[in-house]
Scaffold this active site. Sequence first.
Site, PDB file in Angstrom:
ATOM      1  N   HIS A 178       0.822  -1.214   0.000  1.00 12.66           N
ATOM      2  CA  HIS A 178       0.000   0.000   0.000  1.00 12.66           C
ATOM      3  C   HIS A 178       0.853   1.261   0.000  1.00 12.66           C
ATOM      4  CE1 HIS A 178      -2.962   2.866   1.991  1.00 12.66           C
ATOM      5  NE2 HIS A 178      -3.674   2.365   1.012  1.00 12.66           N
TER       6      HIS A 178
ATOM      7  N   HIS B 215      -7.038  12.971   3.531  1.00 15.63           N
ATOM      8  CA  HIS B 215      -6.421  11.675   3.272  1.00 15.63           C
ATOM      9  C   HIS B 215      -4.958  11.598   3.693  1.00 15.63           C
ATOM     10  CE1 HIS B 215      -5.100   8.266   0.538  1.00 15.63           C
ATOM     11  NE2 HIS B 215      -6.205   7.761   1.054  1.00 15.63           N
TER      12      HIS B 215
ATOM     13  N   TYR C  26      -8.729  14.489  -3.041  1.00 20.54           N
ATOM     14  CA  TYR C  26      -8.198  14.090  -1.740  1.00 20.54           C
ATOM     15  C   TYR C  26      -7.073  15.036  -1.335  1.00 20.54           C
ATOM     16  CZ  TYR C  26     -10.278   9.419  -2.654  1.00 20.54           C
ATOM     17  OH  TYR C  26     -11.121   8.371  -2.925  1.00 20.54           O
TER      18      TYR C  26
END
Length: 653
Positions: free
Chosen positions: A384, A541, A417
């Site tokens: 990620h 975010h 974001y």
Amino acid sequence: MVRCGSLYDLSLVDPENHDKRSGMTPAEQLNAIFKQVDKLCPVKDDVLKNINETLVSLHMARIENKQLTKKQQKFVRHYFDTQIYSMLSPQVIDNRHPFPHLMNKAQYIIVRLKEGKNDMQFGIIPVPDFLDRIIYLPEAQGDYVLLEHVIYHQVERIFSEDNIVSKSIIRVTRNADINLNEKEIDEDEDYREYMKKILKKRDRLAPIRLEYYRTMDDETTAFLCEKLNLKPNQVFCSKSPMEMDYFFDLIDQAPNVLTKPLLYKPFEPQKKCSLDLDRPLIPQLLQHDELLFYPYQSIDIFLDLLMEAAHDKNVLSIKITIYRLAKNSRIVNALVEAAENGKEVIVLMELRARFDEKHNIQEAQILEEAGCKILYGFEDLKVHSKVMQFTVKTRKQIRTITQIGTGNYNEKTSKQYTDISYITGREDIGADGTAFFRNLLMSNLEGQYDHLLVSPFQLKEAVMKMMDEQIEKASSGQQAKIYLKMNSITDVDLINKIQEASSAGVEIRMVVRGICCILPGVPGYAENLHIISIVGRYLEHSRIYAFGNDDDMKVYISSADFMTRNTEKRVEVACPIYDEKLKKRVLEYFKLQLRDNIKARQMQSDGTYKAIETMDAPLDSQNECMRLAEEMHPKKSKEHHVFRAIASHFRRN
């Protein structure tokens, strides 16, 4: 589809598993969720009702069937006859026509018919997803009806009116938590082909929710629950449209004069930074670091850098980890051009990015065909992290430029974001970046790093150690601070450490947009902990960790929330910001959010949120960031824009 889906799976394989945070079994958690959802549905209906009433004056409202004029009724009937009827596939459900598979999130009209010789009969009509969902009405400018409602009100013309006992619109939500077992992969099958097969199973996974529109009689409810293996508490009533995606088309198709009062004032991410954008970017970044704040600054700056690297003869290799991409991604285009120009391009493409799996498979295939080397991550861990690095040959040595971000390489979401992108030519960060990619290539998750914090083996331990340093300071009477910004916090170990720090007297300020499993202000545990959530125009975010006093604070940006899945089950990266000017910018950004008294809500010790009461001047932190970005943006001459266009053309060609 995801959280309840994973709980559903867990309820089957380990029904007595007790969650660390709630102490509940999977079934108990699901029941608690369904109870809350039942309360939320009427709230959603009221919100949409109010929105629709606002749109009436703008002639952009959804019109109920009973509100149609005679002319509009005639129009709808004719539209159904000529545009819809021949596209429908009605089915009676009986012994010879078994109950059909209901697709995930697709809408259906279900009718209960008068009983046959042996039992009740039902009919079902799929609402075609290939037809226009918005049907604009005559005499009403932009007022409309929805496709599913037209079919619902005309269903008596498909099944005889005398034969229909009840009718409703329904939608099923299915579990989307697909589980991978790499032991299933054939010896001659690659991981990408295996993922393609797994994705086909998603639409066949178990239902976890049934929604119906306005009314549905008990007999129909019982019939559907039996066929779908659902309990009554998994059935929810919606008095508003169940699928809201059509609102994007509604706004896009409406004239600007109508949408102007409904939408935010347009804002264009600014192409302004400490770099001179009229000169090559790579030599500048070898001299000093850059920090970009999306969406206030444009991702085009990074994209220009990547395209420059793709064509610069001194750039030898490009390495990148990718989790989510935009459609028609310029990132992919630049990597393809780099490979075609003979550079080594290594891409770790995470194929398990939820709901983007198919897109990532397609992009991986494009990159591979262009000559890029593609990796697919690890069996048990998602990658990620958001890291990119390229090597540059200078006159004296091989240098690196490393980019580490809090958000995805996605041009679309970079405008929606808030994220931070750090670009550096520092040799110490570069050495860790090189080691990180080498370890990915060798499937070595336990590699050691001098500066980067990498999960699943170093990040949490390092963060807790820095918290311990602040606890020690506070215990000895010194001033101690911890600043944290993230989407969610659920990791029990980190929660306990934060409580310990608060009890020791450490001043803790947190900005947590979403799930927050720690309560502030609890006597004996969290008196020194203050938490706010900001929900505004943009999705918050970015992740920031900071420890210490303002004059000697350690500051990190990261891809990881404080969730167990991030700290123990994913490859994540947190990067220190050493440059004092850039560190100051990150802290100023964080403190600006702490001053937000418009969109911010303060978490109370009982878990509720309240608006912030203050005598200070009103401050919306996102609006302030936009204002500051526009103030920084210099006016450009026509010659400047022509120069940039020419330069861009030569880079591409």
